[in-house]
Every structure is written in structure tokens, then in C-alpha cells.
Design a protein around this motif. Structure first.
Motif, PDB file in Angstrom:
ATOM      1  N   LEU A 103       0.855  -1.184   0.000  1.00  0.00           N
ATOM      2  CA  LEU A 103       0.000   0.000   0.000  1.00  0.00           C
ATOM      3  C   LEU A 103       0.891   1.233   0.000  1.00  0.00           C
ATOM      4  O   LEU A 103       1.936   1.250   0.659  1.00  0.00           O
ATOM      5  CB  LEU A 103      -0.897   0.021   1.240  1.00  0.00           C
ATOM      6  CG  LEU A 103      -1.941  -1.092   1.378  1.00  0.00           C
ATOM      7  CD1 LEU A 103      -2.578  -1.043   2.772  1.00  0.00           C
ATOM      8  CD2 LEU A 103      -3.011  -0.979   0.299  1.00  0.00           C
ATOM      9  N   ASP A 104       0.492   2.247  -0.742  1.00  0.00           N
ATOM     10  CA  ASP A 104       1.276   3.481  -0.787  1.00  0.00           C
ATOM     11  C   ASP A 104       1.003   4.376   0.413  1.00  0.00           C
ATOM     12  O   ASP A 104       1.799   5.269   0.722  1.00  0.00           O
ATOM     13  CB  ASP A 104       0.958   4.240  -2.075  1.00  0.00           C
ATOM     14  CG  ASP A 104       1.357   3.451  -3.313  1.00  0.00           C
ATOM     15  OD1 ASP A 104       2.557   3.160  -3.460  1.00  0.00           O
ATOM     16  OD2 ASP A 104       0.465   3.112  -4.116  1.00  0.00           O
ATOM     17  N   GLY A 105      -0.107   4.136   1.076  1.00  0.00           N
ATOM     18  CA  GLY A 105      -0.476   4.903   2.251  1.00  0.00           C
ATOM     19  C   GLY A 105      -1.748   4.328   2.821  1.00  0.00           C
ATOM     20  O   GLY A 105      -2.399   3.496   2.189  1.00  0.00           O
ATOM     21  N   ALA A 106      -2.117   4.771   4.028  1.00  0.00           N
ATOM     22  CA  ALA A 106      -3.304   4.182   4.647  1.00  0.00           C
ATOM     23  C   ALA A 106      -3.853   5.038   5.783  1.00  0.00           C
ATOM     24  O   ALA A 106      -3.123   5.776   6.449  1.00  0.00           O
ATOM     25  CB  ALA A 106      -3.010   2.772   5.153  1.00  0.00           C
ATOM     26  N   HIS A 107      -5.124   4.872   5.990  1.00  0.00           N
ATOM     27  CA  HIS A 107      -5.878   5.302   7.176  1.00  0.00           C
ATOM     28  C   HIS A 107      -5.368   4.441   8.327  1.00  0.00           C
ATOM     29  O   HIS A 107      -5.403   3.225   8.253  1.00  0.00           O
ATOM     30  CB  HIS A 107      -7.350   5.005   6.849  1.00  0.00           C
ATOM     31  CG  HIS A 107      -8.328   4.969   7.955  1.00  0.00           C
ATOM     32  ND1 HIS A 107      -9.182   3.884   8.137  1.00  0.00           N
ATOM     33  CD2 HIS A 107      -8.676   5.862   8.900  1.00  0.00           C
ATOM     34  CE1 HIS A 107     -10.009   4.117   9.131  1.00  0.00           C
ATOM     35  NE2 HIS A 107      -9.719   5.313   9.621  1.00  0.00           N
ATOM     36  N   MET A 108      -4.825   5.060   9.362  1.00  0.00           N
ATOM     37  CA  MET A 108      -4.254   4.285  10.466  1.00  0.00           C
ATOM     38  C   MET A 108      -4.597   4.894  11.811  1.00  0.00           C
ATOM     39  O   MET A 108      -4.933   6.075  11.923  1.00  0.00           O
ATOM     40  CB  MET A 108      -2.731   4.204  10.366  1.00  0.00           C
ATOM     41  CG  MET A 108      -2.187   3.105   9.506  1.00  0.00           C
ATOM     42  SD  MET A 108      -0.415   2.854   9.870  1.00  0.00           S
ATOM     43  CE  MET A 108       0.116   2.129   8.328  1.00  0.00           C
ATOM     44  N   LEU A 109      -4.469   4.066  12.823  1.00  0.00           N
ATOM     45  CA  LEU A 109      -4.525   4.533  14.204  1.00  0.00           C
ATOM     46  C   LEU A 109      -3.344   5.468  14.437  1.00  0.00           C
ATOM     47  O   LEU A 109      -2.224   5.176  14.009  1.00  0.00           O
ATOM     48  CB  LEU A 109      -4.418   3.344  15.158  1.00  0.00           C
ATOM     49  CG  LEU A 109      -5.499   2.269  15.014  1.00  0.00           C
ATOM     50  CD1 LEU A 109      -5.014   0.959  15.608  1.00  0.00           C
ATOM     51  CD2 LEU A 109      -6.769   2.732  15.674  1.00  0.00           C
ATOM     52  N   ALA A 110      -3.575   6.573  15.131  1.00  0.00           N
ATOM     53  CA  ALA A 110      -2.492   7.525  15.361  1.00  0.00           C
ATOM     54  C   ALA A 110      -1.303   6.874  16.057  1.00  0.00           C
ATOM     55  O   ALA A 110      -0.150   7.247  15.829  1.00  0.00           O
ATOM     56  CB  ALA A 110      -3.002   8.714  16.174  1.00  0.00           C
ATOM     57  N   GLY A 111      -1.573   5.889  16.908  1.00  0.00           N
ATOM     58  CA  GLY A 111      -0.487   5.249  17.634  1.00  0.00           C
ATOM     59  C   GLY A 111       0.375   4.322  16.789  1.00  0.00           C
ATOM     60  O   GLY A 111       1.491   3.972  17.208  1.00  0.00           O
ATOM     61  N   GLN A 112      -0.097   3.922  15.615  1.00  0.00           N
ATOM     62  CA  GLN A 112       0.669   2.941  14.832  1.00  0.00           C
ATOM     63  C   GLN A 112       1.987   3.474  14.298  1.00  0.00           C
ATOM     64  O   GLN A 112       3.031   2.846  14.512  1.00  0.00           O
ATOM     65  CB  GLN A 112      -0.206   2.383  13.711  1.00  0.00           C
ATOM     66  CG  GLN A 112      -1.259   1.407  14.220  1.00  0.00           C
ATOM     67  CD  GLN A 112      -2.028   0.736  13.097  1.00  0.00           C
ATOM     68  OE1 GLN A 112      -2.899   1.345  12.475  1.00  0.00           O
ATOM     69  NE2 GLN A 112      -1.725  -0.520  12.840  1.00  0.00           N
ATOM     70  N   PRO A 113       2.026   4.607  13.590  1.00  0.00           N
ATOM     71  CA  PRO A 113       3.334   5.104  13.147  1.00  0.00           C
ATOM     72  C   PRO A 113       4.219   5.496  14.322  1.00  0.00           C
ATOM     73  O   PRO A 113       5.448   5.383  14.243  1.00  0.00           O
ATOM     74  CB  PRO A 113       2.979   6.318  12.280  1.00  0.00           C
ATOM     75  CG  PRO A 113       1.634   6.750  12.747  1.00  0.00           C
ATOM     76  CD  PRO A 113       0.929   5.484  13.133  1.00  0.00           C
ATOM     77  N   ILE A 114       3.596   5.945  15.425  1.00  0.00           N
ATOM     78  CA  ILE A 114       4.366   6.346  16.604  1.00  0.00           C
ATOM     79  C   ILE A 114       5.032   5.140  17.249  1.00  0.00           C
ATOM     80  O   ILE A 114       6.226   5.155  17.564  1.00  0.00           O
ATOM     81  CB  ILE A 114       3.453   7.084  17.608  1.00  0.00           C
ATOM     82  CG1 ILE A 114       2.941   8.386  16.976  1.00  0.00           C
ATOM     83  CG2 ILE A 114       4.194   7.380  18.906  1.00  0.00           C
ATOM     84  CD1 ILE A 114       1.864   9.074  17.769  1.00  0.00           C
ATOM     85  N   ALA A 115       4.273   4.060  17.424  1.00  0.00           N
ATOM     86  CA  ALA A 115       4.843   2.841  18.005  1.00  0.00           C
ATOM     87  C   ALA A 115       5.943   2.273  17.116  1.00  0.00           C
ATOM     88  O   ALA A 115       6.977   1.805  17.612  1.00  0.00           O
ATOM     89  CB  ALA A 115       3.746   1.798  18.208  1.00  0.00           C
ATOM     90  N   ALA A 116       5.732   2.338  15.802  1.00  0.00           N
ATOM     91  CA  ALA A 116       6.728   1.804  14.858  1.00  0.00           C
ATOM     92  C   ALA A 116       8.056   2.540  14.967  1.00  0.00           C
ATOM     93  O   ALA A 116       9.119   1.966  14.707  1.00  0.00           O
ATOM     94  CB  ALA A 116       6.190   1.890  13.432  1.00  0.00           C
ATOM     95  N   GLY A 117       8.010   3.812  15.368  1.00  0.00           N
ATOM     96  CA  GLY A 117       9.235   4.595  15.507  1.00  0.00           C
ATOM     97  C   GLY A 117       9.763   4.660  16.919  1.00  0.00           C
ATOM     98  O   GLY A 117      10.879   5.134  17.147  1.00  0.00           O
ATOM     99  N   ALA A 118       8.956   4.186  17.884  1.00  0.00           N
ATOM    100  CA  ALA A 118       9.335   4.330  19.293  1.00  0.00           C
ATOM    101  C   ALA A 118       9.788   3.025  19.936  1.00  0.00           C
ATOM    102  O   ALA A 118      10.181   3.024  21.104  1.00  0.00           O
ATOM    103  CB  ALA A 118       8.161   4.905  20.086  1.00  0.00           C
TER     104      ALA A 118
END
Length: 463
Positions: A103-118
Motif C-alpha cells: 500500500l502506498d499509504g493508509a488510514h491508520m490509528l495515530a499510535g501505529q506510526p508512533i509505536a513503529a518509531g518508538a
């Protein structure tokens, strides 16, 4: 335009079930209007698009609306983007498919990109340049639990239940289950979802421990008074009806669906837990934004326009019709309209005005504020998903790698020049909102003081 005409036909079938609502809230647009929406875009200045054909993912929730609107009203096409939007089965799947490039992008939970980087869960460099909405969630309990809770809820002089309903009313019910040796089970949609942190916040504000995450307990149930588990949003009502869980926190339309089916009662909304809280975000990989910078800006432009359209008075009935299409949320239009048109139904027949239950543009809702992202980091630390103490600088450095207001601002400046935005619709900010105590327990949150905020709670890790 054949594509617009086909979209109109699909929209017409969805609107058939909504005629009564539309007769009161405003009529649907005609085929001619739909064509005019698509054709009246000559002021759009297309960037040099590096990747015009794109595929985006979403979960069947009403807060995916900016994606549906940007596609159906031709905003993506105005930017030279040809977008396919695909429903996904669950939040883990949507995360994995973005990270893997499917997928080139997506509707996500706000915590998902944050957790992926944290450092919690699957790691990846993900970014968000667009916040999709504010509010939009509720907490629902089964009819049986509600019958036990209701006597504990205060009423006004007219005998009407006083809102917001705090978890204090649930505490005696949980104690009753404990004494009978029965664990009290509730659902939320994902470990790093807003819903998880909101239901935890609501419970803890009443002295109910929602449990901690540890290396040995990734379910987050250490010392828990309530056992929280993951259920995908569309499955929430059926899981509640089956008695597997006794309540849940989820986005719409799945709280109103419980009312519609007569199987449960929403007791509070996340607007009451944290007024105008951030909810979903649109996520791309950092690599995508660096490889295709103009495409990332163009996507953001289209989504900002969609958010503004959604909050323009008179447009919500049409949005309900679009969302009710099988390709998008696919729920009954009357159920979707219950919350999308400015009301929210709690106990059956107790429908209350909630004009800000779904916000897509007002209050600078589309801007990715660092302070919004930092709140999620504080909750990850509070409940043990971030296992070790971090200095205050770590919070600001981490969120600035993930939240990208610079992309939003480039998109907004172009929309300003094209006449789609006015200057007052672009916030003047350093990325942080002022401190606020608009929480159900009155606790003040300052995104620039994450350690002080974490330490302010009676229940939770301390740093």
C-alpha cells in the motif's frame, strides 16, 4: 464524465435508504452537481507527480471519510493522482502492507506510526502529514452490564442521566464480577489504538486498574481489574452479543450499531474523555515521501480539501450516503447518520446533540500537531509499552521524526494560492497546542512536559 456518472449511480443507490434523513437535513446533489464538482477545478495547479497510480488502505470506520470524499469528489484526480482505495481486514494487516510497500499509504490509528518509531511492535520509519479527524469513538457496554451500572449514574432534576458518565458507575459492577470469580472482559481495537488508551484513561480515572504491559505479558493485563483484549472494529457488536466481552471502545458506526441492534448501550464518547482529541492519521513510509515528495504533497492537498468539504454545513448527508456504499463502510445509512450528522444516541431513545462528535477540519483538525503525537507516547510509557524511563528530549525528538507538519504546510500554502483555503485556516504554531485540562478527570496536559504529565497520575508508571 463516465467515472463521475458511475459514482453518481452508486451514490444514488446508497441514498435511497436515506431519503427521510435527507428530507430534513438537505437534499442530495444531482448528477449535474457531481459533474460540476469534478469540472470546477481549473484553479488546481498540478505538481510534477512522480507516482500517479496509488493504492491506499482503510478500515471500515466512518473516520476514513476523507479518503472516500477525496476519491468520490475527484480531489485526487485534480492533483493528477489515480487512486484505488481498498478495505483491509485489521489494523495489523494495514500496518504490514504499508511497511512492505503493498500500500502506498493508509488510514491508520495515530499510535501505529508512533509505536513503529518508538520501539513497540514492528519497527519501521513511518510518517504522517495529515490528521484525519478529531473524536469519533465511544465506549459501549452490554445490556446486562448497563442494567447494573445505570443505578449508579446521577440524574438531573428531570430524571435524565447526567453526562459524561464516568467509570465510577462501572466500578461496583466490576467488584461484583470479581467476588463471583468472573473476570471482567472488555474489547479495544489494537494495543496502540486511541481506543486502548481512551478506555484505559476512563477506567483509571475512576481508580480501576486496566493493567500493565511487560516483556512477559504483551496483552497488558498485569495487575488488571479489567481484562482488555483486541477485537477488530466491525466484529465488536457480534462479540459483545456473544458474551465474549462485556463492553468495548470503538469508532463509529459500531457503537451506534449496538443501539440499533438492541444489544448494548454506549455510556461515554471520547469527546467526553478528551475534548477534541486526535483520532486517525494518514500514513506513508518515510522512504515514500523522500522518493516521491511532490506526490506526498499532492495527496495531502486532496485530503485537506476533503476534510474541509466534510465540515462544510450541508454536506454530511451526502457523506453518509457515500460512506454507506459497500466499497467504504457499508453499514446502514441510518446507523452512520446517527453520529455523522451531529447527534449521538446513548440508551435507546436518548439521542443527544453532539455537533463535534465527528470533526474533520474545524479546530485545525487536519494539522499533525507534535503535542497530539506526544500524548500517545506518554500513554505508551504510562502503561508499559515503552518499558524504560526516557528523558523529555526523547519525546520531542521521536515525534518530530514521525509527525510531518512541514509536508502539511507545503500543501496548505498551495491550496491557499489556489483559493481552496483561507489564511485563518492555516495555524500559526510551533507544532504544540497550549496546555489543556479538557479531560474527564481534569488533569492538565502540556505536550512540552511529558514527564510531568506521566507522573501526575495515581495509576501508571512513574518517571
Amino acid at each position: 464524465m463516465k467515472k463521475v456518472y458511475n459514482h453518481f449511480l452508486l451514490r444514488l443507490s446508497a441514498f435511497a435508504a436515506l431519503m427521510f434523513l435527507l428530507s430534513q437535513c438537505g437534499s442530495k446533489k444531482s448528477e449535474t452537481t457531481a459533474v460540476e464538482v469534478s469540472d470546477a477545478t481549473s484553479q488546481t495547479v498540478q505538481l510534477d507527480i512522480e507516482k500517479p497510480e496509488l493504492t491506499f488502505g482503510f478500515i471500515k470506520l466512518t473516520d476514513m471519510a476523507p479518503l472516500a470524499i477525496a476519491k468520490e469528489l475527484g480531489y485526487f484526480e485534480d492533483e493528477g493522482l489515480f487512486v484505488t482505495i481498498e478495505a483491509q481486514s485489521n489494523w495489523k494487516n494495514i500496518l504490514d502492507r504499508v511497511i512492505d510497500g503493498q500500500l502506498d499509504g493508509a488510514h491508520m490509528l495515530a499510535g501505529q506510526p508512533i509505536a513503529a518509531g518508538a520501539g513497540f511492535g514492528r519497527q519501521a520509519e513511518l510518517v504522517t502529514a495529515f490528521s484525519m479527524d478529531l473524536n469519533g469513538n465511544g465506549i459501549t457496554v452490554s445490556n446486562d452490564v448497563w442494567s447494573k451500572m445505570k443505578p449508579n449514574v446521577p440524574v438531573d432534576a428531570d430524571g435524565k442521566l447526567i453526562h459524561p458518565i464516568k467509570a465510577d458507575a462501572l466500578a461496583p459492577v466490576i467488584d461484583e464480577y470479581k467476588k463471583s470469580g468472573k473476570p471482567f472482559k472488555m474489547g479495544m481495537v489494537f494495543p496502540v489504538s486511541t481506543h486502548n488508551y481512551e478506555i484505559r484513561y476512563w477506567l483509571a480515572a475512576a481508580g480501576i486498574n486496566p493493567g500493565y504491559y511487560t516483556a512477559d505479558n504483551i496483552q497488558g493485563q498485569v495487575d488488571a481489574d479489567v481484562l482488555l483484549s483486541v477485537t477488530p472494529p466491525p466484529q465488536m457488536p457480534a462479540t459483545l452479543e456473544a458474551g465474549t466481552i462485556y463492553g468495548y471502545c470503538v469508532g463509529e458506526p459500531w457503537n451506534q450499531q449496538a443501539v440499533f441492534k438492541g444489544i448494548g448501550v454506549p455510556v461515554t464518547t471520547n469527546y467526553d474523555i478528551w475534548k477534541n482529541n486526535p483520532e486517525k492519521v494518514f500514513v506513508m513510509t518515510k522512504d515514500f515521501t523522500e522518493k516521491y515528495p511532490n506526490t506526498a504533497i499532492a495527496i495531502t492537498k486532496a485530503l485537506i480539501r476533503a476534510g474541509k468539504w466534510l465540515d462544510t454545513p450541508g454536506n454530511r448527508p451526502e457523506a453518509v450516503g457515500i460512506l454507506s456504499m459497500p466499497a467504504y463502510v457499508g453499514a446502514d445509512s441510518v446507523v452512520i447518520a446517527n453520529s455523522m450528522t451531529g447527534t449521538f444516541e446513548f440508551e435507546k431513545g436518548d439521542k443527544r446533540s453532539m455537533p463535534d462528535f465527528n470533526v474533520f477540519f474545524r479546530y485545525h483538525a487536519t494539522y499533525p500537531f507534535y503535542s497530539d503525537g506526544t500524548w500517545f507516547l506518554t500513554q505508551m510509557r504510562r502503561w508499559g509499552q515503552i518499558p524504560e524511563s526516557k528523558p523529555a528530549e526523547w519525546y520531542s525528538e521521536t515525534i518530530k521524526d514521525i509527525y510531518r507538519p512541514d509536508i502539511w504546510e507545503k500543501a496548505a500554502k498551495l491550496l491557499l494560492a489556489e483559493g481552496y483555503l483561507s489564511q485563518d485556516e492555516i495555524p500559526v504554531t510551533d507544532g504544540y497546542k497550549p496546555a489543556s485540562s479538557d479531560f474527564i478527570d481534569g488533569t492538565s496536559y502540556d505536550g512540552k512536559d511529558p514527564i510531568g504529565y506521566i507522573n501526575s497520575f495515581e495509576i501508571g508508571n512513574k518517571d
